[in-house]
Design an enzyme around this catalytic site. Structure first.
Site, short mmCIF file in Angstrom:
data_model
loop_
_atom_site.label_atom_id
_atom_site.label_comp_id
_atom_site.label_asym_id
_atom_site.label_seq_id
_atom_site.Cartn_x
_atom_site.Cartn_y
_atom_site.Cartn_z
N PHE A 113 6.99 -8.31 6.98
CA PHE A 113 7.26 -7.01 7.59
C PHE A 113 7.69 -7.12 9.04
CE2 PHE A 113 3.00 -7.40 9.31
CZ PHE A 113 2.94 -6.54 10.40
N LYS A 114 7.38 -8.23 9.69
CA LYS A 114 7.77 -8.40 11.08
C LYS A 114 9.29 -8.36 11.26
CE LYS A 114 3.43 -8.93 12.04
NZ LYS A 114 2.80 -10.04 12.71
#
Length: 500
Positions: A113-114
């Site tokens: 998700f980063k």
């Protein structure tokens, strides 16, 4: 839009958005927050026909008012496209059943998700540098418990005028996370393992950022510091976008109606992801309840249950390493809003936390907090069990962080979560980044070499081996430095000294 410190009592001491994003951390050690959150109430009708990119433009304009529309549009189109994400929706929603959906945040270049913030952040940082007329070289210092490191390295590789050094705990990330970092390409990147944990690395970097001695030393070498962790507003606010998009996708799919509330369960480490959802709610997204899901390092879960945040406890290396954190940086920002934007109170509490390792809110404050937030945890065994259960029942494969969140969801009773309201589990990483717990869940020998495990997982489940991991598999290791946690500051000084 102007920004101030979470700890700043003087209302006149504000900075521009470009200054705040460029410098990362406030001089007093606090975190930058908007002087006032944007006064908007987003609605489904105004969002329903917009792409991820168009929603991104709408959100970024709210927080970075010094950029032109064209500058924002260009940055966003460079960040979110078919080269950087392998799903045209960027963040697809997978409906498990009538009660639960997964917001899939792992379709970017590093399968975590980063990527959703760190694909955009480098473009924002370069714009900030230009607006501030800053001609020094920028040195990004980042601590990672697994996913931030690779996503930041990938985002900043070979960006002119910027160098990045990432520190990670030697025995505190998955073998695939470590492979991704140690094989990173780029002439401006450095990866260093430390004998310590994530908190050790993050604390050392914060000291560097707030140290006059370090600032002077860097300045003498024509260098300035910045951050790629979610303490930086350029990392935090792009995360709001995917909460907005998930809401739109839920309505478009007929899962909920326009304006209908939904819950979110977020596997939580440094508190940036769930904080972005909290801000999305303040902008009008109808999120009912936030559940902060922890692993055995359950300092946040304990806080939301008791009102006491106590980091004086044993640290555990778990099978969900990106959450192996005891001092969650963005929690300070949350406290600011939870305590009615009382900077004096926040400053006192954070002082207690940093000096004594503990802070406590009042019973009244906790009651107000629990109206919106609650926390629970799942251990390694429960995590593996959740992966196994969901795969067997739905043929859907979760990574261990997502499994922590799902396990927590199942534990909660109606007192703490109304399950008649649809719940979104924020799925933060591709399962192939964590071979061992996936192997245990599927009954595969977890002592095998990681890639051999993943080959077998792919064969059993039909989940295609991710192209980005195939690239890593076929690459050579470039970085092997391991230092003691006490030597981080010395390493940074030497790096600056030798920076060309």
């Amino acid at each position: 839009m102007n920004y101030k410190s979470t700890r700043e009592i003087n209302p006149s001491n504000v900075k521009s958005s470009t200054f705040a994003a460029l410098h990362g951390l406030c001089e007093d050690g606090g975190l930058y927050i908007p002087e006032k959150l944007p006064d908007v109430k987003l609605t489904y009708d105004e969002l329903k026909d917009l792409s991820y990119q168009e929603i991104s433009e709408k959100i970024i304009k709210l927080f970075f008012t010094e950029f032109s529309d064209e500058e924002i549009k260009t940055a966003i189109n460079n960040a979110y496209n078919s080269t950087t994400f392998n799903d045209k929706n960027i963040v697809p929603v997978h409906k498990l059943n009538d009660k639960v959906s997964f917001g899939e945040l792992f379709h970017g270049r590093t399968l975590a998700f980063k990527d959703l913030a760190l694909s955009l952040f480098p473009y924002l940082l370069l714009l900030n540098k230009e607006k501030q007329q800053e001609d020094k070289k920028i040195l990004i210092l980042a601590a990672t418990s697994g996913d931030t490191g690779k996503a930041a390295l990938e985002g900043f590789k070979d960006v002119d005028g910027i160098n990045i050094v990432v520190f990670y705990p030697k025995n505190g990330v998955s073998p695939m996370q470590e492979e991704q970092m140690r094989k990173q390409l780029g002439n401006n990147v450095e990866i260093v393992a430390i004998n310590g944990n994530f908190d050790d690395a993050q604390s050392a970097i914060k000291v560097i950022f707030s140290s006059d001695e370090f600032k002077k030393y860097a300045n003498e070498h024509d260098v300035m510091f910045s951050s790629a962790n979610s303490i930086n507003i350029g990392r935090l606010f792009p995360q709001i976008i995917y909460y907005v998009t998930i809401y739109v996708n839920l309505v478009n799919a007929g899962t909920i109606k326009a304006g209908e509330e939904f819950n979110v369960v977020v596997p939580t480490g440094n508190f940036g992801n769930i904080l972005a959802g909290f801000i999305a709610k303040k902008l009008g997204i109808p999120i009912k309840k936030f559940i902060s899901a922890s692993n055995k390092n359950k300092v946040l879960a304990d806080f939301f249950q008791t009102g006491t945040y106590n980091k004086n406890r044993d640290f555990y290396a778990t099978n969900s390493p990106s959450m192996d954190i005891l001092l969650s940086s963005n929690f300070e920002r949350y406290l600011y809003y939870a305590l009615n934007e009382d900077s004096k109170r926040v400053s006192e509490l954070i002082k207690n936390l940093l000096s004594g390792g503990e802070l406590s809110v009042s019973d009244k404050e906790l009651k107000n907090i629990q109206n919106e937030f609650y926390g629970e945890f799942a251990n390694d065994e429960e995590t593996v069990s959740a992966i196994k259960k969901i795969y067997e029942n739905y043929h859907y494969l979760m990574d261990p962080h997502t499994a922590v969140a799902y396990s927590v969801y199942e534990k909660l009773d109606e007192k703490h979560l109304d399950k008649d309201i649809h719940t979104v589990i924020m799925s933060t990483a591709h399962p192939f980044k964590f071979p061992a717990p996936i192997a245990k869940a599927l009954g595969i020998d977890d002592t095998k070499e990681p890639y051999a495990i993943l080959d077998e997982v792919s064969e059993i489940t039909g989940v295609k081996f991710p192209e980005k991991l195939t690239e890593v598999r076929n690459s050579e290791i470039r970085f092997s430095d391991v230092i003691d946690k006490a030597d981080i500051q010395k390493f940074v000084k030497n790096y600056i000294k030798n920076l060309k």
